[in-house]
Design a protein around this motif. Structure first.
Motif, mmCIF file in Angstrom:
data_model
loop_
_atom_site.group_PDB
_atom_site.id
_atom_site.type_symbol
_atom_site.label_atom_id
_atom_site.label_comp_id
_atom_site.label_asym_id
_atom_site.label_seq_id
_atom_site.Cartn_x
_atom_site.Cartn_y
_atom_site.Cartn_z
ATOM 1 N N PHE A 1 -10.633 49.991 -17.912
ATOM 2 C CA PHE A 1 -10.890 51.394 -17.560
ATOM 3 C C PHE A 1 -10.413 52.328 -18.662
ATOM 4 O O PHE A 1 -11.097 53.278 -19.050
ATOM 5 C CB PHE A 1 -10.186 51.727 -16.236
ATOM 6 N N GLU A 2 -9.234 52.003 -19.199
ATOM 7 C CA GLU A 2 -8.649 52.863 -20.227
ATOM 8 C C GLU A 2 -9.610 53.035 -21.407
ATOM 9 O O GLU A 2 -9.820 54.143 -21.899
ATOM 10 C CB GLU A 2 -7.323 52.232 -20.702
ATOM 11 N N GLU A 3 -10.221 51.922 -21.846
ATOM 12 C CA GLU A 3 -11.094 51.969 -23.025
ATOM 13 C C GLU A 3 -12.514 52.418 -22.683
ATOM 14 O O GLU A 3 -13.332 52.628 -23.582
ATOM 15 C CB GLU A 3 -11.157 50.574 -23.676
ATOM 16 N N ASP A 4 -12.816 52.526 -21.423
ATOM 17 C CA ASP A 4 -14.181 52.907 -21.012
ATOM 18 C C ASP A 4 -14.210 54.208 -20.215
ATOM 19 O O ASP A 4 -15.227 54.544 -19.620
ATOM 20 C CB ASP A 4 -14.805 51.792 -20.159
ATOM 21 N N LYS A 5 -13.093 54.948 -20.245
ATOM 22 C CA LYS A 5 -13.043 56.181 -19.429
ATOM 23 C C LYS A 5 -14.227 57.107 -19.732
ATOM 24 O O LYS A 5 -14.783 57.746 -18.857
ATOM 25 C CB LYS A 5 -11.738 56.960 -19.738
ATOM 26 N N ASP A 6 -14.661 57.130 -21.009
ATOM 27 C CA ASP A 6 -15.713 58.080 -21.393
ATOM 28 C C ASP A 6 -17.084 57.664 -20.840
ATOM 29 O O ASP A 6 -17.989 58.490 -20.739
ATOM 30 C CB ASP A 6 -15.801 58.204 -22.924
ATOM 31 N N ILE A 7 -17.235 56.392 -20.480
ATOM 32 C CA ILE A 7 -18.562 55.978 -19.985
ATOM 33 C C ILE A 7 -18.542 55.595 -18.501
ATOM 34 O O ILE A 7 -19.470 54.971 -17.994
ATOM 35 C CB ILE A 7 -19.148 54.806 -20.815
ATOM 36 N N VAL A 8 -17.454 55.944 -17.809
ATOM 37 C CA VAL A 8 -17.466 55.742 -16.356
ATOM 38 C C VAL A 8 -18.364 56.820 -15.762
ATOM 39 O O VAL A 8 -18.228 58.011 -16.084
ATOM 40 C CB VAL A 8 -16.041 55.837 -15.762
ATOM 41 N N CYS A 9 -19.342 56.382 -14.920
ATOM 42 C CA CYS A 9 -20.362 57.308 -14.434
ATOM 43 C C CYS A 9 -19.764 58.312 -13.446
ATOM 44 O O CYS A 9 -19.029 57.906 -12.551
ATOM 45 C CB CYS A 9 -21.470 56.521 -13.748
ATOM 46 N N PRO A 10 -20.071 59.637 -13.566
ATOM 47 C CA PRO A 10 -20.887 60.244 -14.610
ATOM 48 C C PRO A 10 -20.126 60.324 -15.928
ATOM 49 O O PRO A 10 -18.969 60.787 -15.949
ATOM 50 C CB PRO A 10 -21.220 61.622 -14.058
ATOM 51 N N CYS A 11 -20.784 59.904 -16.997
ATOM 52 C CA CYS A 11 -20.100 59.798 -18.302
ATOM 53 C C CYS A 11 -19.812 61.182 -18.870
ATOM 54 O O CYS A 11 -20.419 62.182 -18.472
ATOM 55 C CB CYS A 11 -20.956 58.985 -19.273
ATOM 56 N N VAL A 12 -18.919 61.218 -19.845
ATOM 57 C CA VAL A 12 -18.524 62.502 -20.419
ATOM 58 C C VAL A 12 -19.655 63.083 -21.280
ATOM 59 O O VAL A 12 -19.630 64.249 -21.636
ATOM 60 C CB VAL A 12 -17.229 62.385 -21.267
ATOM 61 N N TYR A 13 -20.653 62.239 -21.566
ATOM 62 C CA TYR A 13 -21.744 62.687 -22.438
ATOM 63 C C TYR A 13 -22.899 63.290 -21.633
ATOM 64 O O TYR A 13 -23.840 63.850 -22.193
ATOM 65 C CB TYR A 13 -22.250 61.508 -23.274
ATOM 66 N N ARG A 14 -22.826 63.176 -20.286
ATOM 67 C CA ARG A 14 -23.955 63.603 -19.444
ATOM 68 C C ARG A 14 -24.306 65.073 -19.639
ATOM 69 O O ARG A 14 -25.483 65.423 -19.821
ATOM 70 C CB ARG A 14 -23.646 63.341 -17.968
ATOM 71 N N GLU A 15 -23.300 65.913 -19.628
ATOM 72 C CA GLU A 15 -23.580 67.354 -19.671
ATOM 73 C C GLU A 15 -24.367 67.722 -20.927
ATOM 74 O O GLU A 15 -25.423 68.361 -20.854
ATOM 75 C CB GLU A 15 -22.259 68.126 -19.619
ATOM 76 N N ALA A 16 -23.874 67.265 -22.076
ATOM 77 C CA ALA A 16 -24.540 67.600 -23.339
ATOM 78 C C ALA A 16 -25.940 66.973 -23.400
ATOM 79 O O ALA A 16 -26.900 67.597 -23.842
ATOM 80 C CB ALA A 16 -23.694 67.106 -24.506
ATOM 81 N N ASP A 17 -26.074 65.755 -22.885
ATOM 82 C CA ASP A 17 -27.390 65.095 -22.910
ATOM 83 C C ASP A 17 -28.382 65.805 -22.001
ATOM 84 O O ASP A 17 -29.550 65.984 -22.352
ATOM 85 C CB ASP A 17 -27.239 63.625 -22.477
ATOM 86 N N MET A 18 -27.909 66.236 -20.832
ATOM 87 C CA MET A 18 -28.843 66.910 -19.904
ATOM 88 C C MET A 18 -29.250 68.253 -20.475
ATOM 89 O O MET A 18 -30.390 68.685 -20.323
ATOM 90 C CB MET A 18 -28.203 67.052 -18.528
ATOM 91 N N GLU A 19 -28.320 68.894 -21.177
ATOM 92 C CA GLU A 19 -28.649 70.188 -21.778
ATOM 93 C C GLU A 19 -29.686 70.022 -22.895
ATOM 94 O O GLU A 19 -30.661 70.766 -22.990
ATOM 95 C CB GLU A 19 -27.369 70.801 -22.355
ATOM 96 N N GLU A 20 -29.498 68.975 -23.714
ATOM 97 C CA GLU A 20 -30.364 68.796 -24.883
ATOM 98 C C GLU A 20 -31.669 68.079 -24.534
ATOM 99 O O GLU A 20 -32.728 68.422 -25.043
ATOM 100 C CB GLU A 20 -29.589 68.018 -25.950
ATOM 101 N N TYR A 21 -31.575 67.062 -23.648
ATOM 102 C CA TYR A 21 -32.752 66.217 -23.398
ATOM 103 C C TYR A 21 -33.287 66.308 -21.968
ATOM 104 O O TYR A 21 -34.362 65.809 -21.668
ATOM 105 C CB TYR A 21 -32.414 64.756 -23.714
ATOM 106 N N GLY A 22 -32.468 66.883 -21.069
ATOM 107 C CA GLY A 22 -32.906 66.998 -19.675
ATOM 108 C C GLY A 22 -32.592 65.771 -18.858
ATOM 109 O O GLY A 22 -32.966 65.657 -17.692
ATOM 110 N N ALA A 23 -31.905 64.813 -19.486
ATOM 111 C CA ALA A 23 -31.543 63.587 -18.769
ATOM 112 C C ALA A 23 -30.263 63.022 -19.361
ATOM 113 O O ALA A 23 -29.920 63.295 -20.514
ATOM 114 C CB ALA A 23 -32.656 62.548 -18.906
ATOM 115 N N CYS A 24 -29.535 62.243 -18.538
ATOM 116 C CA CYS A 24 -28.373 61.551 -19.083
ATOM 117 C C CYS A 24 -28.872 60.308 -19.810
ATOM 118 O O CYS A 24 -30.045 59.922 -19.687
ATOM 119 C CB CYS A 24 -27.399 61.197 -17.964
ATOM 120 N N PHE A 25 -27.963 59.653 -20.536
ATOM 121 C CA PHE A 25 -28.343 58.551 -21.425
ATOM 122 C C PHE A 25 -29.129 57.458 -20.703
ATOM 123 O O PHE A 25 -30.131 56.952 -21.197
ATOM 124 C CB PHE A 25 -27.076 57.969 -22.067
#
Lengths: 87, 116
Positions: free
Chosen positions: B60-84
Protein backbone atom coordinates in the motif's frame (compact mmCIF):
# COMPACT_ATOMS: atom_id res chain seq x y z
CA UNK A 1 -5.05 -10.50 -44.35
CA UNK A 2 -2.72 -8.95 -41.70
CA UNK A 3 0.95 -8.92 -42.83
CA UNK A 4 3.08 -11.44 -40.91
CA UNK A 5 5.06 -9.84 -38.07
CA UNK A 6 6.40 -10.85 -34.70
CA UNK A 7 3.85 -9.33 -32.31
CA UNK A 8 4.13 -9.31 -28.50
CA UNK A 9 1.37 -7.84 -26.34
CA UNK A 10 2.60 -6.87 -22.89
CA UNK A 11 -0.48 -6.69 -20.69
CA UNK A 12 -1.93 -6.80 -17.22
CA UNK A 13 -4.48 -9.48 -16.40
CA UNK A 14 -6.68 -6.86 -14.72
CA UNK A 15 -6.55 -4.18 -17.45
CA UNK A 16 -9.62 -3.75 -19.66
CA UNK A 17 -7.67 -1.96 -22.41
CA UNK A 18 -5.30 -4.92 -22.53
CA UNK A 19 -8.25 -7.35 -22.74
CA UNK A 20 -9.76 -5.33 -25.61
CA UNK A 21 -6.41 -5.13 -27.43
CA UNK A 22 -5.98 -8.90 -27.07
CA UNK A 23 -9.52 -9.50 -28.35
CA UNK A 24 -8.89 -7.14 -31.29
CA UNK A 25 -5.75 -9.05 -32.33
CA UNK A 26 -7.57 -12.38 -32.00
CA UNK A 27 -10.61 -11.15 -33.94
CA UNK A 28 -8.30 -10.09 -36.77
CA UNK A 29 -6.40 -13.36 -36.88
CA UNK A 30 -3.08 -11.79 -35.86
CA UNK A 31 -0.62 -14.34 -34.45
CA UNK A 32 0.86 -12.87 -31.27
CA UNK A 33 2.32 -13.65 -27.86
CA UNK A 34 0.70 -12.17 -24.75
CA UNK A 35 2.69 -11.62 -21.56
CA UNK A 36 0.73 -10.79 -18.39
CA UNK A 37 3.41 -8.89 -16.53
CA UNK A 38 1.49 -8.71 -13.25
CA UNK A 39 1.59 -12.49 -13.07
CA UNK A 40 5.37 -12.73 -13.48
CA UNK A 41 7.74 -12.92 -10.52
CA UNK A 42 11.44 -12.84 -9.77
CA UNK A 43 14.02 -12.47 -12.53
CA UNK A 44 11.51 -13.10 -15.31
CA UNK A 45 9.49 -10.11 -14.09
CA UNK A 46 12.56 -7.90 -13.79
CA UNK A 47 13.88 -8.86 -17.23
CA UNK A 48 10.47 -8.37 -18.83
CA UNK A 49 10.07 -4.95 -17.21
CA UNK A 50 13.55 -3.94 -18.42
CA UNK A 51 12.67 -5.09 -21.95
CA UNK A 52 9.42 -3.11 -21.97
CA UNK A 53 11.14 0.00 -20.61
CA UNK A 54 13.53 -0.04 -23.59
CA UNK A 55 10.54 0.64 -25.83
CA UNK A 56 8.12 2.31 -23.40
CA UNK A 57 9.91 4.09 -20.55
CA UNK A 58 6.54 4.85 -18.93
CA UNK A 59 5.99 1.12 -18.42
CA UNK A 60 2.29 1.50 -19.16
CA UNK A 61 -0.02 -1.14 -20.59
CA UNK A 62 -0.92 -2.40 -23.10
CA UNK A 63 2.40 -2.12 -24.84
CA UNK A 64 2.47 -3.82 -28.23
CA UNK A 65 5.92 -4.50 -29.64
CA UNK A 66 6.14 -5.45 -33.32
CA UNK A 67 9.25 -7.01 -34.85
CA UNK A 68 11.54 -6.43 -31.84
CA UNK A 69 10.64 -2.78 -31.63
CA UNK A 70 10.58 -1.60 -35.23
CA UNK A 71 7.08 -0.53 -34.24
CA UNK A 72 5.78 0.07 -30.71
CA UNK A 73 2.18 0.93 -29.83
CA UNK A 74 1.47 2.18 -26.31
CA UNK A 75 -2.20 2.05 -25.34
CA UNK A 76 -5.05 0.42 -27.28
CA UNK A 77 -4.88 2.63 -30.38
CA UNK A 78 -6.96 0.63 -32.87
CA UNK A 79 -6.01 2.73 -35.92
CA UNK A 80 -2.29 2.47 -35.18
CA UNK A 81 -2.57 -1.30 -34.84
CA UNK A 82 -4.57 -1.55 -38.07
CA UNK A 83 -1.99 0.50 -39.91
CA UNK A 84 1.05 -1.28 -38.45
CA UNK A 85 -0.36 -4.73 -39.25
CA UNK A 86 -2.24 -3.90 -42.47
CA UNK A 87 -5.55 -5.02 -40.99
CA UNK B 1 -13.12 -12.46 6.12
CA UNK B 2 -16.27 -10.50 5.14
CA UNK B 3 -17.98 -11.94 2.08
CA UNK B 4 -16.46 -10.50 -1.09
CA UNK B 5 -18.54 -7.55 -2.37
CA UNK B 6 -19.83 -7.98 -5.92
CA UNK B 7 -19.02 -5.56 -8.73
CA UNK B 8 -22.69 -4.56 -8.80
CA UNK B 9 -22.65 -3.73 -5.09
CA UNK B 10 -19.42 -1.76 -5.51
CA UNK B 11 -20.98 0.09 -8.46
CA UNK B 12 -24.04 1.10 -6.41
CA UNK B 13 -21.97 2.10 -3.40
CA UNK B 14 -19.43 4.21 -5.29
CA UNK B 15 -21.95 5.80 -7.66
CA UNK B 16 -23.66 7.58 -4.72
CA UNK B 17 -20.42 9.26 -3.66
CA UNK B 18 -18.70 9.84 -6.97
CA UNK B 19 -21.43 11.20 -9.23
CA UNK B 20 -22.25 14.23 -7.09
CA UNK B 21 -18.56 15.16 -7.42
CA UNK B 22 -18.74 14.97 -11.22
CA UNK B 23 -17.12 11.57 -11.54
CA UNK B 24 -19.42 9.39 -13.62
CA UNK B 25 -19.00 5.71 -14.31
CA UNK B 26 -18.27 5.06 -17.98
CA UNK B 27 -21.65 4.27 -19.55
CA UNK B 28 -19.90 1.50 -21.53
CA UNK B 29 -20.52 -1.36 -19.15
CA UNK B 30 -18.02 -3.52 -21.07
CA UNK B 31 -15.48 -1.13 -19.52
CA UNK B 32 -17.01 -0.32 -16.11
CA UNK B 33 -18.01 -3.76 -14.86
CA UNK B 34 -14.76 -5.59 -15.70
CA UNK B 35 -12.83 -2.68 -14.14
CA UNK B 36 -14.88 -2.93 -10.93
CA UNK B 37 -14.30 -6.69 -10.91
CA UNK B 38 -10.58 -6.08 -11.34
CA UNK B 39 -10.59 -3.60 -8.45
CA UNK B 40 -12.13 -6.31 -6.27
CA UNK B 41 -9.57 -8.82 -7.57
CA UNK B 42 -6.74 -6.42 -6.68
CA UNK B 43 -8.28 -5.84 -3.25
CA UNK B 44 -8.27 -9.62 -2.76
CA UNK B 45 -4.72 -10.01 -4.07
CA UNK B 46 -2.94 -6.96 -2.64
CA UNK B 47 -5.28 -5.84 0.14
CA UNK B 48 -6.14 -2.55 -1.57
CA UNK B 49 -7.84 -1.48 -4.78
CA UNK B 50 -4.82 -0.82 -6.96
CA UNK B 51 -5.67 0.66 -10.36
CA UNK B 52 -6.47 -2.28 -12.66
CA UNK B 53 -4.51 -0.77 -15.54
CA UNK B 54 -1.24 -0.15 -13.73
CA UNK B 55 1.47 -2.53 -12.55
CA UNK B 56 1.26 -2.51 -8.72
CA UNK B 57 4.41 -2.58 -6.61
CA UNK B 58 2.57 -4.78 -4.13
CA UNK B 59 2.48 -2.72 -0.93
CA UNK B 60 0.00 0.00 0.00
CA UNK B 61 2.79 2.37 0.93
CA UNK B 62 4.39 2.14 -2.53
CA UNK B 63 1.06 2.18 -4.38
CA UNK B 64 -0.78 4.93 -2.48
CA UNK B 65 -0.83 7.09 -5.64
CA UNK B 66 -2.63 4.43 -7.70
CA UNK B 67 -5.17 3.23 -5.14
CA UNK B 68 -8.52 3.91 -6.82
CA UNK B 69 -9.48 6.71 -7.21
CA UNK B 70 -5.87 7.44 -8.13
CA UNK B 71 -4.20 10.77 -7.49
CA UNK B 72 -3.93 11.27 -11.25
CA UNK B 73 -7.71 11.08 -11.88
CA UNK B 74 -8.48 14.74 -11.44
CA UNK B 75 -5.85 15.98 -13.89
CA UNK B 76 -6.69 13.23 -16.40
CA UNK B 77 -10.42 13.95 -16.29
CA UNK B 78 -9.73 17.64 -16.76
CA UNK B 79 -7.41 17.08 -19.73
CA UNK B 80 -8.92 13.99 -21.37
CA UNK B 81 -12.39 13.62 -19.84
CA UNK B 82 -11.55 10.22 -18.41
CA UNK B 83 -9.30 8.64 -15.81
CA UNK B 84 -6.39 6.48 -16.97
CA UNK B 85 -8.28 3.20 -16.88
CA UNK B 86 -11.54 4.65 -18.20
CA UNK B 87 -13.67 3.78 -15.20
CA UNK B 88 -14.57 7.40 -14.50
CA UNK B 89 -15.51 9.89 -17.20
CA UNK B 90 -17.04 13.36 -17.28
CA UNK B 91 -20.78 13.88 -17.93
CA UNK B 92 -19.82 15.32 -21.32
CA UNK B 93 -17.89 12.19 -22.36
CA UNK B 94 -20.82 10.00 -21.31
CA UNK B 95 -22.98 11.84 -23.83
CA UNK B 96 -20.75 10.73 -26.70
CA UNK B 97 -21.55 7.57 -28.67
CA UNK B 98 -18.05 6.23 -28.15
CA UNK B 99 -16.58 6.77 -24.69
CA UNK B 100 -13.29 5.00 -25.46
CA UNK B 101 -10.39 7.37 -24.71
CA UNK B 102 -6.68 6.45 -24.56
CA UNK B 103 -5.20 8.44 -21.68
CA UNK B 104 -1.39 8.62 -21.60
CA UNK B 105 0.24 7.46 -18.36
CA UNK B 106 0.76 10.36 -15.94
CA UNK B 107 2.39 8.27 -13.20
CA UNK B 108 6.14 8.90 -13.02
CA UNK B 109 7.89 5.65 -14.05
CA UNK B 110 10.29 5.85 -11.13
CA UNK B 111 7.33 5.05 -8.88
CA UNK B 112 7.24 1.57 -10.41
CA UNK B 113 9.83 -0.43 -8.54
CA UNK B 114 9.71 -3.58 -10.64
CA UNK B 115 10.43 -6.09 -7.89
CA UNK B 116 7.85 -8.79 -7.28
Amino acid sequence: MAKSCNVTLYALSTCIHCKKAKQFLEDNGVPFTVVFVDQLTGDERKETIARIKEHNPKLSFPTIIIDEGTCVIVGFHKEEIEEALDI
Amino acid sequence: MSAQMTAEQLFAMLKKFQEPKGNFFNKDMTMTMPLLESLLANKERYGYMACPCRLPNGTFEEDKDIVCPCVYREADMEEYGACFCGLYVTAEVNERDDTAIVVPERRPPEKILGQD
